[in-house]
Design a protein around this motif. Structure first.
Motif, mmCIF file in Angstrom:
data_model
loop_
_atom_site.group_PDB
_atom_site.id
_atom_site.type_symbol
_atom_site.label_atom_id
_atom_site.label_comp_id
_atom_site.label_asym_id
_atom_site.label_seq_id
_atom_site.Cartn_x
_atom_site.Cartn_y
_atom_site.Cartn_z
ATOM 1 N N TYR A 112 24.517 32.593 53.973
ATOM 2 C CA TYR A 112 23.576 31.489 53.808
ATOM 3 C C TYR A 112 24.034 30.461 52.782
ATOM 4 O O TYR A 112 23.269 29.998 51.963
ATOM 5 C CB TYR A 112 22.175 32.003 53.456
ATOM 6 C CG TYR A 112 21.634 32.941 54.507
ATOM 7 C CD1 TYR A 112 21.193 32.424 55.729
ATOM 8 C CD2 TYR A 112 21.601 34.297 54.304
ATOM 9 C CE1 TYR A 112 20.723 33.262 56.727
ATOM 10 C CE2 TYR A 112 21.122 35.144 55.297
ATOM 11 C CZ TYR A 112 20.682 34.620 56.496
ATOM 12 O OH TYR A 112 20.227 35.459 57.464
ATOM 13 N N ASP A 113 25.325 30.146 52.797
ATOM 14 C CA ASP A 113 25.916 29.096 51.947
ATOM 15 C C ASP A 113 25.783 29.358 50.460
ATOM 16 O O ASP A 113 25.930 28.457 49.652
ATOM 17 C CB ASP A 113 25.322 27.718 52.274
ATOM 18 C CG ASP A 113 25.853 27.213 53.598
ATOM 19 O OD1 ASP A 113 26.960 27.631 54.009
ATOM 20 O OD2 ASP A 113 25.185 26.391 54.226
ATOM 21 N N TYR A 114 25.488 30.564 50.054
ATOM 22 C CA TYR A 114 25.436 30.889 48.633
ATOM 23 C C TYR A 114 26.650 31.722 48.296
ATOM 24 O O TYR A 114 26.748 32.868 48.707
ATOM 25 C CB TYR A 114 24.155 31.649 48.290
ATOM 26 C CG TYR A 114 24.006 31.909 46.812
ATOM 27 C CD1 TYR A 114 23.642 30.886 45.940
ATOM 28 C CD2 TYR A 114 24.265 33.154 46.271
ATOM 29 C CE1 TYR A 114 23.509 31.103 44.591
ATOM 30 C CE2 TYR A 114 24.149 33.387 44.922
ATOM 31 C CZ TYR A 114 23.768 32.358 44.083
ATOM 32 O OH TYR A 114 23.668 32.573 42.740
ATOM 33 N N LEU A 115 27.614 31.126 47.593
ATOM 34 C CA LEU A 115 28.843 31.811 47.249
ATOM 35 C C LEU A 115 28.879 32.095 45.762
ATOM 36 O O LEU A 115 28.591 31.231 44.952
ATOM 37 C CB LEU A 115 30.062 30.958 47.639
ATOM 38 C CG LEU A 115 30.146 30.598 49.120
ATOM 39 C CD1 LEU A 115 31.308 29.644 49.347
ATOM 40 C CD2 LEU A 115 30.307 31.835 49.956
ATOM 41 N N THR A 116 29.245 33.299 45.406
ATOM 42 C CA THR A 116 29.310 33.659 44.006
ATOM 43 C C THR A 116 30.275 34.813 43.832
ATOM 44 O O THR A 116 30.674 35.453 44.795
ATOM 45 C CB THR A 116 27.922 34.046 43.444
ATOM 46 O OG1 THR A 116 28.035 34.238 42.048
ATOM 47 C CG2 THR A 116 27.381 35.315 44.087
ATOM 48 N N TRP B 169 33.820 37.069 47.990
ATOM 49 C CA TRP B 169 34.000 35.624 47.881
ATOM 50 C C TRP B 169 34.392 34.922 49.181
ATOM 51 O O TRP B 169 34.595 33.708 49.183
ATOM 52 C CB TRP B 169 35.007 35.295 46.782
ATOM 53 C CG TRP B 169 36.384 35.850 46.995
ATOM 54 C CD1 TRP B 169 36.834 37.092 46.678
ATOM 55 C CD2 TRP B 169 37.499 35.175 47.576
ATOM 56 N NE1 TRP B 169 38.149 37.230 47.033
ATOM 57 C CE2 TRP B 169 38.584 36.065 47.563
ATOM 58 C CE3 TRP B 169 37.682 33.891 48.087
ATOM 59 C CZ2 TRP B 169 39.839 35.730 48.070
ATOM 60 C CZ3 TRP B 169 38.933 33.547 48.577
ATOM 61 C CH2 TRP B 169 39.991 34.460 48.569
ATOM 62 N N THR B 170 34.492 35.625 50.297
ATOM 63 C CA THR B 170 34.815 34.964 51.560
ATOM 64 C C THR B 170 33.725 35.212 52.586
ATOM 65 O O THR B 170 33.145 36.290 52.644
ATOM 66 C CB THR B 170 36.150 35.458 52.144
ATOM 67 O OG1 THR B 170 36.029 36.823 52.515
ATOM 68 C CG2 THR B 170 37.285 35.264 51.169
ATOM 69 N N ARG B 171 33.451 34.228 53.375
ATOM 70 C CA ARG B 171 32.454 34.360 54.434
ATOM 71 C C ARG B 171 32.974 35.266 55.553
ATOM 72 O O ARG B 171 32.233 36.065 56.109
ATOM 73 C CB ARG B 171 32.117 32.982 54.992
ATOM 74 C CG ARG B 171 31.110 33.051 56.127
ATOM 75 C CD ARG B 171 30.719 31.682 56.594
ATOM 76 N NE ARG B 171 29.705 31.167 55.684
ATOM 77 C CZ ARG B 171 29.508 29.889 55.446
ATOM 78 N NH1 ARG B 171 30.246 28.990 56.025
ATOM 79 N NH2 ARG B 171 28.579 29.487 54.617
ATOM 80 N N TYR C 166 34.974 31.177 58.869
ATOM 81 C CA TYR C 166 34.047 32.079 59.558
ATOM 82 C C TYR C 166 34.759 33.282 60.170
ATOM 83 O O TYR C 166 34.203 34.363 60.242
ATOM 84 C CB TYR C 166 33.293 31.332 60.669
ATOM 85 C CG TYR C 166 32.236 30.412 60.137
ATOM 86 C CD1 TYR C 166 30.956 30.881 59.869
ATOM 87 C CD2 TYR C 166 32.507 29.066 59.903
ATOM 88 C CE1 TYR C 166 29.976 30.045 59.383
ATOM 89 C CE2 TYR C 166 31.520 28.217 59.420
ATOM 90 C CZ TYR C 166 30.266 28.717 59.167
ATOM 91 O OH TYR C 166 29.301 27.883 58.678
ATOM 92 N N LYS C 167 35.973 33.092 60.629
ATOM 93 C CA LYS C 167 36.711 34.163 61.308
ATOM 94 C C LYS C 167 37.869 34.628 60.435
ATOM 95 O O LYS C 167 38.467 33.827 59.709
ATOM 96 C CB LYS C 167 37.242 33.662 62.649
ATOM 97 C CG LYS C 167 36.133 33.230 63.594
ATOM 98 C CD LYS C 167 36.698 32.725 64.884
ATOM 99 C CE LYS C 167 35.573 32.273 65.796
ATOM 100 N NZ LYS C 167 36.052 31.735 67.039
#
Length: 124
Positions: A117-121, A107-109, A76-77
Motif C-alpha cells: 500500500y505504498d508505505y515503504l520503510t 524494502w522491496t515490493r 512489482y515482479k
C-alpha cells in the motif's frame, strides 16, 4: 531531497538535499541543476552528493517518492526487480552489497509477502 521545477525563462530542475540538525533547524546540503528530473539526473546528483559528504553512518535519505528514484523498491515482479538490481550492482556495487544485507521482503515490493500500500520503510 526533492526537485524544484523552474517555469520561467530557464526551464530546468534544481535537485536539492537538506538536513535537519539537533535543534530541528534546516540546513542546505547541496543542489544540482539538470534539464529535468529523471533517473539519470538523480543518479548523477546522488553520486556527486556522495563525493562531497561521503558515507556517513546513520545517514538517512528521505524523498517525496519521486518515480525516477523509486524503480528498484517499487518493482512489482521479481524479474523486474532483478533487472534493476543488476543495473545497481553494476553502477554501485557498494550500495548493492549494503542492501543485500537487509532482507528484500522489508524494502522491496516484489518480495514483500503481502500488499504494501505504498508505505515503504525499513526497520532497524
Amino acid at each position: 531531497m526533492d526537485g524544484a521545477h523552474l517555469k520561467g525563462i530557464y526551464k530546468v530542475t534544481i535537485l536539492h538535499a537538506i538536513a535537519m540538525d539537533g535543534n530541528n533547524q534546516i540546513l542546505p546540503i547541496g543542489y544540482g541543476i539538470c534539464p529535468k528530473e529523471t533517473t539519470d539526473s538523480w543518479t548523477w546528483f546522488l553520486e556527486k552528493l556522495n563525493e562531497c559528504i561521503g558515507d556517513l553512518e546513520g545517514l538517512t535519505l528521505l524523498t517525496d517518492k519521486a518515480t525516477s528514484i523509486a524503480k528498484l523498491v517499487r518493482a512489482y515482479k521479481t524479474i523486474e526487480f532483478e533487472q534493476y538490481w543488476g543495473r545497481l550492482y553494476t553502477l554501485r556495487p557498494d550500495v548493492a552489497v549494503y542492501l543485500s544485507q537487509i532482507p528484500c521482503d522489508i524494502w522491496t515490493r516484489s518480495h514483500f509477502p503481502t500488499m504494501m500500500y505504498d508505505y515503504l520503510t525499513q526497520t532497524a
